[in-house]
Design a protein around this motif. Sequence first.
Motif, PDB file in Angstrom:
ATOM      1  N   ARG A 280       0.706  -1.188   0.080  1.00  0.00           N
ATOM      2  CA  ARG A 280       0.193  -0.125   0.087  1.00  0.00           C
ATOM      3  C   ARG A 280       0.908   1.196  -0.181  1.00  0.00           C
ATOM      4  NH1 ARG A 280      -3.055  -3.363  -0.974  1.00  0.00           N
ATOM      5  NH2 ARG A 280      -4.975  -3.616  -0.160  1.00  0.00           N
ATOM      6  N   SER A 281       2.076   1.189  -0.052  1.00  0.00           N
ATOM      7  CA  SER A 281       2.993   2.519  -0.010  1.00  0.00           C
ATOM      8  C   SER A 281       3.889   2.434  -1.307  1.00  0.00           C
ATOM      9  CB  SER A 281       3.848   2.482   1.239  1.00  0.00           C
ATOM     10  OG  SER A 281       5.115   1.721   1.041  1.00  0.00           O
ATOM     11  N   CYS A 282       4.289   3.581  -1.772  1.00  0.00           N
ATOM     12  CA  CYS A 282       5.362   3.844  -2.781  1.00  0.00           C
ATOM     13  C   CYS A 282       6.594   3.690  -2.311  1.00  0.00           C
ATOM     14  CB  CYS A 282       4.956   4.904  -3.592  1.00  0.00           C
ATOM     15  SG  CYS A 282       3.321   4.966  -4.592  1.00  0.00           S
ATOM     16  N   MET A 283       6.957   3.232  -1.151  1.00  0.00           N
ATOM     17  CA  MET A 283       8.215   3.152  -0.574  1.00  0.00           C
ATOM     18  C   MET A 283       9.282   2.457  -1.387  1.00  0.00           C
ATOM     19  SD  MET A 283       8.409   0.539   2.505  1.00  0.00           S
ATOM     20  CE  MET A 283       8.559  -1.258   1.938  1.00  0.00           C
ATOM     21  N   PRO A 284      10.468   2.837  -1.483  1.00  0.00           N
ATOM     22  CA  PRO A 284      11.439   1.954  -2.418  1.00  0.00           C
ATOM     23  C   PRO A 284      11.954   0.570  -1.788  1.00  0.00           C
ATOM     24  CG  PRO A 284      12.636   3.784  -1.035  1.00  0.00           C
ATOM     25  CD  PRO A 284      11.076   4.087  -0.775  1.00  0.00           C
ATOM     26  N   TRP A 285      12.730  -0.013  -2.905  1.00  0.00           N
ATOM     27  CA  TRP A 285      13.169  -1.208  -2.540  1.00  0.00           C
ATOM     28  C   TRP A 285      12.252  -2.039  -1.835  1.00  0.00           C
ATOM     29  CZ3 TRP A 285      16.217   2.410   0.947  1.00  0.00           C
ATOM     30  CH2 TRP A 285      17.114   3.120   0.284  1.00  0.00           C
ATOM     31  N   ARG A 286      11.116  -2.157  -2.368  1.00  0.00           N
ATOM     32  CA  ARG A 286      10.017  -3.106  -1.930  1.00  0.00           C
ATOM     33  C   ARG A 286      10.342  -4.591  -2.060  1.00  0.00           C
ATOM     34  NH1 ARG A 286       4.929  -0.384  -4.080  1.00  0.00           N
ATOM     35  NH2 ARG A 286       6.652   0.628  -5.480  1.00  0.00           N
ATOM     36  N   GLY A 287      10.937  -4.770  -3.583  1.00  0.00           N
ATOM     37  CA  GLY A 287      11.417  -6.282  -3.691  1.00  0.00           C
ATOM     38  C   GLY A 287      12.131  -6.553  -2.677  1.00  0.00           C
ATOM     39  N   PHE A 288      13.330  -5.824  -2.558  1.00  0.00           N
ATOM     40  CA  PHE A 288      14.565  -6.254  -1.568  1.00  0.00           C
ATOM     41  C   PHE A 288      14.059  -6.551   0.023  1.00  0.00           C
ATOM     42  CE2 PHE A 288      17.241  -4.645   1.887  1.00  0.00           C
ATOM     43  CZ  PHE A 288      18.267  -5.501   1.624  1.00  0.00           C
ATOM     44  N   PHE A 289      13.013  -5.713   0.504  1.00  0.00           N
ATOM     45  CA  PHE A 289      12.304  -5.954   1.534  1.00  0.00           C
ATOM     46  C   PHE A 289      11.511  -7.230   1.614  1.00  0.00           C
ATOM     47  CE2 PHE A 289      13.018  -1.310   2.251  1.00  0.00           C
ATOM     48  CZ  PHE A 289      13.796  -1.552   3.446  1.00  0.00           C
ATOM     49  N   ARG A 290      10.970  -7.476   0.726  1.00  0.00           N
ATOM     50  CA  ARG A 290      10.184  -8.742   0.488  1.00  0.00           C
ATOM     51  C   ARG A 290      11.138 -10.055   0.752  1.00  0.00           C
ATOM     52  NH1 ARG A 290       7.794 -12.211  -3.203  1.00  0.00           N
ATOM     53  NH2 ARG A 290       6.073 -13.001  -2.568  1.00  0.00           N
TER      54      ARG A 290
ATOM     55  N   LYS B  22       3.058   9.057  -1.142  1.00  0.00           N
ATOM     56  CA  LYS B  22       2.576   9.931  -0.055  1.00  0.00           C
ATOM     57  C   LYS B  22       3.769  10.119   0.802  1.00  0.00           C
ATOM     58  CE  LYS B  22      -1.494   7.966   0.264  1.00  0.00           C
ATOM     59  NZ  LYS B  22      -2.423   7.174   0.763  1.00  0.00           N
ATOM     60  N   ARG B  23       4.384  11.212   1.112  1.00  0.00           N
ATOM     61  CA  ARG B  23       5.699  11.401   1.524  1.00  0.00           C
ATOM     62  C   ARG B  23       5.755  10.789   2.951  1.00  0.00           C
ATOM     63  NH1 ARG B  23       9.175  16.592   0.492  1.00  0.00           N
ATOM     64  NH2 ARG B  23      10.928  15.891   1.293  1.00  0.00           N
ATOM     65  N   TRP B  24       5.017  11.555   3.651  1.00  0.00           N
ATOM     66  CA  TRP B  24       4.998  10.788   5.091  1.00  0.00           C
ATOM     67  C   TRP B  24       4.892   9.551   5.220  1.00  0.00           C
ATOM     68  CZ3 TRP B  24       1.298   9.159   7.814  1.00  0.00           C
ATOM     69  CH2 TRP B  24      -0.193   9.132   7.481  1.00  0.00           C
ATOM     70  N   PHE B  25       3.837   9.216   4.793  1.00  0.00           N
ATOM     71  CA  PHE B  25       3.373   7.805   4.889  1.00  0.00           C
ATOM     72  C   PHE B  25       4.236   6.774   4.350  1.00  0.00           C
ATOM     73  CE2 PHE B  25       1.163   4.056   2.985  1.00  0.00           C
ATOM     74  CZ  PHE B  25       0.380   3.591   4.075  1.00  0.00           C
ATOM     75  N   ASP B  26       4.883   6.953   3.310  1.00  0.00           N
ATOM     76  CA  ASP B  26       5.912   6.221   2.541  1.00  0.00           C
ATOM     77  C   ASP B  26       7.125   6.062   3.422  1.00  0.00           C
ATOM     78  OD1 ASP B  26       4.122   5.819   0.665  1.00  0.00           O
ATOM     79  OD2 ASP B  26       5.220   6.873  -0.890  1.00  0.00           O
ATOM     80  N   GLY B  27       7.447   7.347   3.828  1.00  0.00           N
ATOM     81  CA  GLY B  27       8.600   7.367   4.747  1.00  0.00           C
ATOM     82  C   GLY B  27       8.592   6.579   6.084  1.00  0.00           C
ATOM     83  N   ALA B  28       7.342   6.770   6.825  1.00  0.00           N
ATOM     84  CA  ALA B  28       7.200   6.015   8.047  1.00  0.00           C
ATOM     85  C   ALA B  28       7.168   4.491   7.600  1.00  0.00           C
ATOM     86  CB  ALA B  28       5.834   6.255   8.409  1.00  0.00           C
ATOM     87  N   MET B  29       6.804   3.840   6.579  1.00  0.00           N
ATOM     88  CA  MET B  29       6.502   2.660   6.248  1.00  0.00           C
ATOM     89  C   MET B  29       7.998   2.275   5.968  1.00  0.00           C
ATOM     90  SD  MET B  29       3.649   1.319   6.177  1.00  0.00           S
ATOM     91  CE  MET B  29       2.535   1.694   7.348  1.00  0.00           C
ATOM     92  N   LEU B  30       8.916   2.863   5.214  1.00  0.00           N
ATOM     93  CA  LEU B  30      10.144   2.444   5.238  1.00  0.00           C
ATOM     94  C   LEU B  30      11.038   2.428   6.404  1.00  0.00           C
ATOM     95  CD1 LEU B  30      12.280   2.159   3.032  1.00  0.00           C
ATOM     96  CD2 LEU B  30      12.761   4.473   3.042  1.00  0.00           C
ATOM     97  N   ALA B  31      10.746   3.328   7.109  1.00  0.00           N
ATOM     98  CA  ALA B  31      11.372   3.190   8.559  1.00  0.00           C
ATOM     99  C   ALA B  31      10.954   2.001   9.124  1.00  0.00           C
ATOM    100  CB  ALA B  31      10.942   4.351   9.423  1.00  0.00           C
ATOM    101  N   PHE B  32       9.745   1.595   9.278  1.00  0.00           N
ATOM    102  CA  PHE B  32       9.266   0.417   9.816  1.00  0.00           C
ATOM    103  C   PHE B  32       9.783  -0.997   9.138  1.00  0.00           C
ATOM    104  CE2 PHE B  32       6.266  -3.233   9.769  1.00  0.00           C
ATOM    105  CZ  PHE B  32       6.059  -3.403  11.117  1.00  0.00           C
ATOM    106  N   CYS B  33      10.017  -0.856   8.006  1.00  0.00           N
ATOM    107  CA  CYS B  33      10.688  -1.901   7.281  1.00  0.00           C
ATOM    108  C   CYS B  33      11.969  -2.258   7.542  1.00  0.00           C
ATOM    109  CB  CYS B  33      10.268  -1.926   5.709  1.00  0.00           C
ATOM    110  SG  CYS B  33       8.474  -2.178   5.376  1.00  0.00           S
ATOM    111  N   VAL B  34      12.588  -1.043   7.291  1.00  0.00           N
ATOM    112  CA  VAL B  34      14.009  -1.076   7.663  1.00  0.00           C
ATOM    113  C   VAL B  34      14.328  -1.750   9.036  1.00  0.00           C
ATOM    114  CG1 VAL B  34      16.204   0.378   8.220  1.00  0.00           C
ATOM    115  CG2 VAL B  34      14.709   1.169   6.237  1.00  0.00           C
TER     116      VAL B  34
END
Lengths: 355, 573, 345
Positions: free
Chosen positions: B106-116, B299-311
Amino acid sequence: MNTPYLQLNGIRKSFGRFEALKGIALEVARGELMVFLGPSGCGKTTLLRIVAGLETQDAGTIVQDGRDISRLPAVDRDYGIVFQSYALFPNLTIDSNVAYGLVNRRDRRESIKGRVRELLTLIGLPDSGLKYPSQLSGGQQQRIALARALAPAPGLLLLDEPLSALDALERVRLRGEIRALQQRLGVTTIMVTHDQEEALSMADRIVVMNQGRIEQIGTPREIYELPTTPFTADFVGKVNVLPAIVEQGGVCRVGTMSLVLGRSDLISGTAVKLYLRPEDIALSMNGAKATNTLPATVAKVEFLGAFCMVGVALDTPGVPPLVLNVPRHAVAEAQLRPGTAVSVCLPPAALRILS
Amino acid sequence: MATAAATLPPPLPAVRRVHHWQERLAQGLLVACCAALILFLFAPLFMILVKSVQDKDGAFVGLLQFQQYFETPALRQSIVNTLWIATAVTGVTVPLAFMYAYALTRSCMPWRGFFRVIALTPILAPSLLSAISFIQWFGTQGLLKGLLGGASIYGPIGIILSSIYATFPHALMIVLTALLLSDGRLYEAAESLRTPTWRKFFTITLPGAKYGLVSAAMVVFSYTVSDFGIPKVIGGNFSVLALDIFKQVIGQQNFNKGAVVSLILLAPVFVAFVVDWIMQGRLQSQFSSRAVPYAPKPKRWFDGAMLAFCVVVALLLLAVLGMAVYTSFIKLWPYDLHFSLRHYTFGLIDAGVIVSFWNSVKMAAATAVFGTMFIFGGAYLLEKTTGMNGVRKLIRLLAAIPMGVPGMVLGLGYILFFNHPDNPLNGLYHTLTILVLSTVVHYYTSSHLTAVTALKALDNEFEAVSASLKVPFYKTFFRVTVPVCLPAILDIGRYLFVNAMVTISAVVFLYAPQTQLASVAILNLDDAGEIGAAAAMATLIVAASSLVCVVYAGVTRLLLTRTQAWRKPSAAG
Amino acid sequence: MMDSKWGRNWKSVVTGWALALLALPAAAQKTELLVYTALETDQIKAYEEAFKKANPNIDVKWVRDSTGVITAKLLAEKANPQADLVVGVSASSLAVFANEGMLQPYAPKGLDKISTQYRDSKNPPDWVGMDVYGAAICFNTVEATKLNLPKPATWEDLTKPVYKGKVVMPNPASSGTGYLDVAGWIQMWGDAKAWKFMDGLHDNIAQYTHSGSKPCRQAGAGEFPIGVSFEYRAVTTKKSGAPIDIIFPTEGLGWDLEASGIMKTTKKVEAARAMMDWLATPDAMQLFAKNFAVLAMPGMAQPLEYVPADYEKRLIKNDFAWSAKNRDKILAEWLKRYDGKSEPK
């Protein structure tokens, strides 16, 4: 030549408690295209699958070309089949698909190649041999499926709703092609469809089926013009239905109105239903006095292209409203719109009486 | 009465179809399939039932052993422990996996394939690896010991943390599928009605993923209940049911008591399995073929938050794997942290333990090859041939059972059944074959479902067409069915291989010393206190499984490119 | 599909028959013994080489696992025994097998040179010992300094409150070493005192491990500073560089034997007896002496690094018949008292 090519006798089939076929008997002549027509669930596909040996009937016999095939497995019968879904092998080229049944007969390589070429030309796709099915349109794929089924030159061709997955234009084009091809090759064919237009346009004879029984067998004209059961009359084409009581002297009463029937062999007092095709009702503006002409009022006009469907309410009370097909120009000329007063004529010859 | 009989129409003789030898062949194979499942799945389980009501000498004692079990407070405690641990693990893993899956879909954060990919790495590791790793992080000498505030990692905390690690990817895959199946048009409709984001989440996302979440919860719950490797290594004296079976069978040589505990363990897992089965059915039916996949907008803040969580999650996952690898390469924890290969050379090779790694590779390869052949072939016969409907129903039922049976229960059943002196198959006991058989059966359900799904996607009339063209069914199977289903077949093979590399629960009862497996070796090394060598073996397993996954990905990609001409998403079918 | 089906059947049938058939011609020339053992892998290599030199036409197939697992396997297979011989398994387990009637008595050549206390007292004996392994405590000096722990000298010391949560010992239900400890305490002190001691010890135990080696390894890694283990593992751990002292408690040491016996069901009696004979030779004893300080044949022992010279005198009096007979009862009592320790301390 008088013995039929295919004879079905007393075919019955149940799925659990559901009786899909309740005793079917029919004969298909050599070279004939016969259509099984009926609503979904009427048993027509089951019947086709029984002919193909894909289902086994509970009772009854099937004789093909003088050979009793009732108990034979599909592999030992002689037919080609085409399904609604095409069922082309997606990983094989068109050539390989068409040659699929030939390779197994250990024919010579050259003769297989020749046969495939011949068939592809026959269906009008001579250059598609190296393509894969997914690279062709639906109509083209169905032609390939037809070629594949015909390749081993089967005695019988079975078509299971072959046109239902196609769009309207493709459907009309392909039905003409299939019919032409079938006539050219003279292969005895059974086609299953729920589309009456398809059945009327392609069939030599139509078998109308309903709830596991045969309603009527006949040529398209017979089925359309002389339906012998209410179901056939209702299922094939549009029809007006008038409940009536027979009176003496070839007359009957509908509500408070009398209609001349054109036949007088019916016993007075019998309750019957009168069936009348919308295009058989004549419309007149000037109150001409033909038999069974009645005053009416236009209720609605629905534009359908070449024709308009005109709904009229008869001025006589107790008579159900009627539907007429009126050519577009006639509608314009008469300036028909809801509320227009008209006369409708129900010709006695066009009234079918079914009880 | 005579007249009544006379008026009845004579009963029609039923039409008996002549069966072609090809049909006979298919039906024969189907029966053989069914017989194999009865022999290698049903019969062993049935033996457990029998043993649970017998004493050591084989006399019928009814429910006496159950009664004894429930009169032992320590054993009763295991039930409570098992259930609350599994509940806690489920309570943490599922929300975590959901958040992660939400970020991926549901987010546009980068490196989704990598996180998967990172999130799925725990699947490659035996569950023992996480336990070893958490001991190294949080044990007496662990760097992060302080975070536990004086509590010990040995016990429930360790079990819960290790189980979360091990179950995370399983939950993630299910939730991910559920989220991917949701219909993007619902979001578009909501958008056009100016629905706020939180409301979309609660009215569309959550209900859409509902069945997936329940299903994931059930899978995590049963995994935790069934796993015995984690509590064995990190559980200290905290007893759970799976461990009790091991203790009864190995420690006390009491197979009958083991059978009793097996049945008690079977109960919660089977309940979870039934719930999951129902949920899976609904998940399938919820999927509409017309659904449009949801395409998230940045969505900047949302994608950022999601990225932080995944990291954060990805780092935690990598830290677990990394610690195990690190442990395998140092000299003497914690007194000499120099790089050393001695755990590999001395601890594995010289000690002769390395043989078990090659045994595992052999076993996994055999499981992948024969298992895939049997499972796919069986699914094909089930779905695409005709006749013998009773047998078909039975196979469907049997194929569903393994998912609800913990590996230890299956393994114990195998000992009881195949080591019985009257069993003509007892020559199988102590062979690699029995390990392969038990592993195939253990992982049957998922593979079977994959095969059935792939086969159902094929046109139903291929077989009818072949018959009309007088081509034998097996020819069409090899020429059409197998090539078209090849991606699914490879997928099953990989799944079986990876699981066979890490499985421990069923095989721990079945290995013979010459067929000892790598996962069992880890257990024994840990038992002997050789943590470094155990970590080294775990690292080898991860390496081997990773290699197979990379090869699988490569082959699949190559295959899809080469067959692109006909394997199009738009292909009519 | 056909392939997989037939592949499967083919495989199982062939494996089953191939095993049976291949064994026959092989047996005609060379005898193959299937031996169950709990010996260490590196010990096995040396023993096998020496044995083969003396008996070139006997091949040995080893089935190795820990004492607990080997014992479990043999009992599990009681109805359908696979092994011809049991070698290097604890005498208390062998005594259990003897009670179950699984062993056939045999007096190896040279039995007269074996100490009577290190063999089955029956004549001919059901089992014969090889060497002794006994209790030892591994004590991590680095962690002890950090935690300010005094060095214990006796078993009783371990019950002192200062060691709370610092001691690990093997679970007697799964570990042979654990069982020799418990059986040792009971034989040394009698039921009442021994169980009272274990109650006190239990309060200090951080974990009961599944194997006898692990407590010493954990002590060596500083995971828990005190591990109740056995002397062979204590010595190897110390040699690997771990900062531990090996303590032999002064009250006395529980112990067990690595012992051997012939399975009643073996069809290869001659070969099995040859193995039993060899195990009782001075050649064999010399090999055992490299790993163990006390041997079944007196006068053959060599001094070992880190093991005191008077080691044998510190061993308690051990009655294997008693130990085997009471095994079930002792374990049941132990499990009832301590197994449910839900919170590790």
